[in-house]
Design a protein around this motif. Structure first.
Motif, PDB file in Angstrom:
ATOM      1  N   ASP A 134      21.214   1.229  -5.870  1.00  0.00           N
ATOM      2  CA  ASP A 134      22.650   0.345  -5.683  1.00  0.00           C
ATOM      3  C   ASP A 134      22.373  -0.541  -6.388  1.00  0.00           C
ATOM      4  OD1 ASP A 134      20.345  -0.991  -4.160  1.00  0.00           O
ATOM      5  OD2 ASP A 134      21.388  -1.165  -2.548  1.00  0.00           O
ATOM      6  N   ARG A 135      23.131  -1.609  -6.667  1.00  0.00           N
ATOM      7  CA  ARG A 135      22.576  -2.713  -7.332  1.00  0.00           C
ATOM      8  C   ARG A 135      21.468  -2.736  -7.944  1.00  0.00           C
ATOM      9  NH1 ARG A 135      28.019  -3.277  -6.478  1.00  0.00           N
ATOM     10  NH2 ARG A 135      27.659  -4.456  -4.622  1.00  0.00           N
ATOM     11  N   GLN A 136      20.627  -3.527  -6.434  1.00  0.00           N
ATOM     12  CA  GLN A 136      19.501  -3.909  -5.941  1.00  0.00           C
ATOM     13  C   GLN A 136      17.868  -2.741  -6.552  1.00  0.00           C
ATOM     14  OE1 GLN A 136      18.857  -7.058  -5.935  1.00  0.00           O
ATOM     15  NE2 GLN A 136      21.940  -7.218  -6.319  1.00  0.00           N
ATOM     16  N   LYS A 137      18.542  -1.375  -7.504  1.00  0.00           N
ATOM     17  CA  LYS A 137      17.606  -0.214  -7.171  1.00  0.00           C
ATOM     18  C   LYS A 137      17.054  -0.313  -5.725  1.00  0.00           C
ATOM     19  CE  LYS A 137      14.816  -1.808 -10.424  1.00  0.00           C
ATOM     20  NZ  LYS A 137      13.626  -2.640 -10.949  1.00  0.00           N
ATOM     21  N   TYR A 141      31.560   3.834  -9.455  1.00  0.00           N
ATOM     22  CA  TYR A 141      31.304   3.931 -10.811  1.00  0.00           C
ATOM     23  C   TYR A 141      29.462   3.133 -11.087  1.00  0.00           C
ATOM     24  CZ  TYR A 141      36.008   3.078 -12.144  1.00  0.00           C
ATOM     25  OH  TYR A 141      38.028   3.105 -12.416  1.00  0.00           O
ATOM     26  N   GLY A 142      29.269   4.044 -12.405  1.00  0.00           N
ATOM     27  CA  GLY A 142      27.672   2.998 -11.940  1.00  0.00           C
ATOM     28  C   GLY A 142      27.034   3.865 -13.409  1.00  0.00           C
ATOM     29  N   MET A 152      19.081  11.032 -12.195  1.00  0.00           N
ATOM     30  CA  MET A 152      19.395   9.305 -11.104  1.00  0.00           C
ATOM     31  C   MET A 152      20.985   8.987 -11.564  1.00  0.00           C
ATOM     32  SD  MET A 152      17.391   5.687 -12.342  1.00  0.00           S
ATOM     33  CE  MET A 152      18.688   5.493 -12.971  1.00  0.00           C
ATOM     34  N   PHE A 153      21.461   8.127 -10.353  1.00  0.00           N
ATOM     35  CA  PHE A 153      22.722   7.776 -10.489  1.00  0.00           C
ATOM     36  C   PHE A 153      22.069   6.232  -9.270  1.00  0.00           C
ATOM     37  CE2 PHE A 153      27.164   6.065  -9.177  1.00  0.00           C
ATOM     38  CZ  PHE A 153      27.889   6.467 -10.362  1.00  0.00           C
ATOM     39  N   GLN A 154      23.277   4.933 -11.037  1.00  0.00           N
ATOM     40  CA  GLN A 154      22.834   3.786 -10.317  1.00  0.00           C
ATOM     41  C   GLN A 154      23.811   3.502 -10.133  1.00  0.00           C
ATOM     42  OE1 GLN A 154      20.844   0.928 -12.615  1.00  0.00           O
ATOM     43  NE2 GLN A 154      20.568   0.183 -10.630  1.00  0.00           N
ATOM     44  N   LEU A 155      24.394   3.037  -8.681  1.00  0.00           N
ATOM     45  CA  LEU A 155      25.502   2.493  -8.444  1.00  0.00           C
ATOM     46  C   LEU A 155      25.643   1.105  -8.905  1.00  0.00           C
ATOM     47  CD1 LEU A 155      28.508   2.148  -6.691  1.00  0.00           C
ATOM     48  CD2 LEU A 155      27.555   1.230  -4.891  1.00  0.00           C
ATOM     49  N   VAL A 156      27.181   0.991  -9.513  1.00  0.00           N
ATOM     50  CA  VAL A 156      27.642  -0.410 -10.284  1.00  0.00           C
ATOM     51  C   VAL A 156      28.255  -1.015  -9.620  1.00  0.00           C
ATOM     52  CG1 VAL A 156      28.346  -1.627 -11.943  1.00  0.00           C
ATOM     53  CG2 VAL A 156      27.103   0.348 -12.364  1.00  0.00           C
ATOM     54  N   ARG A 157      29.412  -0.767  -8.634  1.00  0.00           N
ATOM     55  CA  ARG A 157      30.311  -0.380  -8.352  1.00  0.00           C
ATOM     56  C   ARG A 157      31.585   0.342  -7.570  1.00  0.00           C
ATOM     57  NH1 ARG A 157      33.115  -1.860 -13.881  1.00  0.00           N
ATOM     58  NH2 ARG A 157      35.612  -0.327 -13.528  1.00  0.00           N
ATOM     59  N   GLU A 158      32.235  -0.119  -6.016  1.00  0.00           N
ATOM     60  CA  GLU A 158      32.609   0.605  -5.928  1.00  0.00           C
ATOM     61  C   GLU A 158      34.289   0.775  -6.390  1.00  0.00           C
ATOM     62  OE1 GLU A 158      32.918  -1.020  -1.527  1.00  0.00           O
ATOM     63  OE2 GLU A 158      31.192  -0.770  -1.523  1.00  0.00           O
ATOM     64  N   GLY A 159      34.263   1.839  -6.477  1.00  0.00           N
ATOM     65  CA  GLY A 159      35.763   1.702  -7.039  1.00  0.00           C
ATOM     66  C   GLY A 159      37.023   2.592  -6.285  1.00  0.00           C
ATOM     67  N   VAL A 177      18.142  -4.675 -12.021  1.00  0.00           N
ATOM     68  CA  VAL A 177      18.553  -4.924 -11.099  1.00  0.00           C
ATOM     69  C   VAL A 177      20.348  -5.656 -12.306  1.00  0.00           C
ATOM     70  CG1 VAL A 177      18.936  -6.644  -9.269  1.00  0.00           C
ATOM     71  CG2 VAL A 177      16.663  -5.478  -9.499  1.00  0.00           C
ATOM     72  N   ILE A 178      21.529  -5.150 -11.508  1.00  0.00           N
ATOM     73  CA  ILE A 178      22.629  -5.574 -11.737  1.00  0.00           C
ATOM     74  C   ILE A 178      23.781  -6.255 -11.196  1.00  0.00           C
ATOM     75  CG2 ILE A 178      24.585  -3.875 -12.836  1.00  0.00           C
ATOM     76  CD1 ILE A 178      23.019  -2.184 -12.841  1.00  0.00           C
ATOM     77  N   PRO A 179      23.846  -7.783 -12.034  1.00  0.00           N
ATOM     78  CA  PRO A 179      24.552  -8.705 -11.505  1.00  0.00           C
ATOM     79  C   PRO A 179      26.572  -8.135 -10.480  1.00  0.00           C
ATOM     80  CG  PRO A 179      24.406  -9.137 -13.331  1.00  0.00           C
ATOM     81  CD  PRO A 179      23.674  -8.007 -12.890  1.00  0.00           C
ATOM     82  N   ASP A 180      26.861  -8.054  -9.700  1.00  0.00           N
ATOM     83  CA  ASP A 180      27.888  -8.383  -9.385  1.00  0.00           C
ATOM     84  C   ASP A 180      28.569  -8.011  -9.786  1.00  0.00           C
ATOM     85  OD1 ASP A 180      27.053  -7.799  -6.463  1.00  0.00           O
ATOM     86  OD2 ASP A 180      27.451  -9.550  -6.043  1.00  0.00           O
ATOM     87  N   GLU A 181      29.244  -8.698 -11.461  1.00  0.00           N
ATOM     88  CA  GLU A 181      29.698  -8.872 -12.295  1.00  0.00           C
ATOM     89  C   GLU A 181      28.873  -8.815 -13.991  1.00  0.00           C
ATOM     90  OE1 GLU A 181      33.289  -7.333 -11.992  1.00  0.00           O
ATOM     91  OE2 GLU A 181      33.078  -7.552  -9.783  1.00  0.00           O
ATOM     92  N   GLY A 182      29.460  -8.541 -15.303  1.00  0.00           N
ATOM     93  CA  GLY A 182      28.676  -8.356 -16.236  1.00  0.00           C
ATOM     94  C   GLY A 182      29.173  -7.481 -16.625  1.00  0.00           C
ATOM     95  N   ALA A 183      28.562  -7.145 -18.462  1.00  0.00           N
ATOM     96  CA  ALA A 183      29.161  -6.124 -19.295  1.00  0.00           C
ATOM     97  C   ALA A 183      27.551  -5.063 -18.757  1.00  0.00           C
ATOM     98  CB  ALA A 183      29.664  -7.024 -20.723  1.00  0.00           C
TER      99      ALA A 183
END
Length: 205
Positions: A117-120, A134-135, A159-166, A183-189
């Motif tokens: 997930d976003r927090q690895k 999305y990821g 590997m697949f890392q989830l960034v956000r739900e779709g 580690v990916i913030p909830d929003e961002g480029a």
């Protein structure tokens, strides 16, 4: 068989995610971990084409470029607006496929892709990663050659890392997480590490 280096994709949308949690048997009786990655046509395929040409040249030499142009080598890039983007049962487009290119990615039975997930943190529950999410994926391109289908290219996934739900589209190996994931913030480029280059100049078009 030759293969490209691993690379991290730009943001993609996941389809047929059930294959990341349940082994799927192919036409030759081999079991694989599988999924489909949806790539917006507006973003192009440059980074993927670069890897495909790298693998093809490693296997077939400089002549591989002309073989690709002549369609002697089966392309891994499929059109979500074309026949392959439609259900064989109903003839209707698969949900989420129109407007996208898509890649069918796979990994052998002994090399299950790492899902985080976003927090690895590991994703073990299929309900936490569904078709439509999305990821970023870590993939590589590899060659194949057999009597039944000839020569071709396919993308492997590690590997697949989830960034956000779709919105749900229905349906449902070791890798160094610290090397590929952040580690990916909830929003961002998208991170700069996922940006593509000039690619192969539309060889697979």
């Amino acid at each position: 068989m030759a293969r490209s280096e691993d690379f991290k994709t730009p943001l993609v949308r996941l389809a047929f995610a059930n294959g990341l949690f349940k082994l799927i048997e192919d036409d030759w009786g081999n079991k694989n971990w599988t999924a489909t990655l949806l790539i917006p046509k507006s973003e192009g395929l440059a980074v993927y084409e670069k890897a495909a040409v790298e693998a093809a040249k490693a296997e077939w030499g400089d002549k591989a470029v002309q073989m690709i142009k002549d369609k002697i080598i089966h392309s891994p890039f499929l059109d979500g607006d074309g026949p392959q983007g439609k259900s064989k049962k109903t003839g209707e487009p698969h949900a989420g496929f129109p407007g996208n290119w898509f890649l069918r990615v796979k990994s052998g039975e002994a090399y299950r892709p790492t899902l985080i997930d976003r927090q690895k943190l590991p994703i073990a529950d299929q309900a936490k990663l569904k078709s439509g999410d999305y990821g970023f994926a870590v993939v590589h391109c590899f060659t194949w050659d057999n009597d039944k289908k000839g020569k071709g290219l396919t993308f492997g996934i590690s590997m697949f890392q989830l960034v956000r739900e779709g919105e749900s589209l229905g349906g449902a190996g070791g890798v160094d997480v610290d090397k590929w994931a952040e580690v990916i913030p909830d929003e961002g480029a998208a991170p700069a590490s996922t940006k593509g280059g000039a690619g192969a100049g539309g060889l697979f078009g």
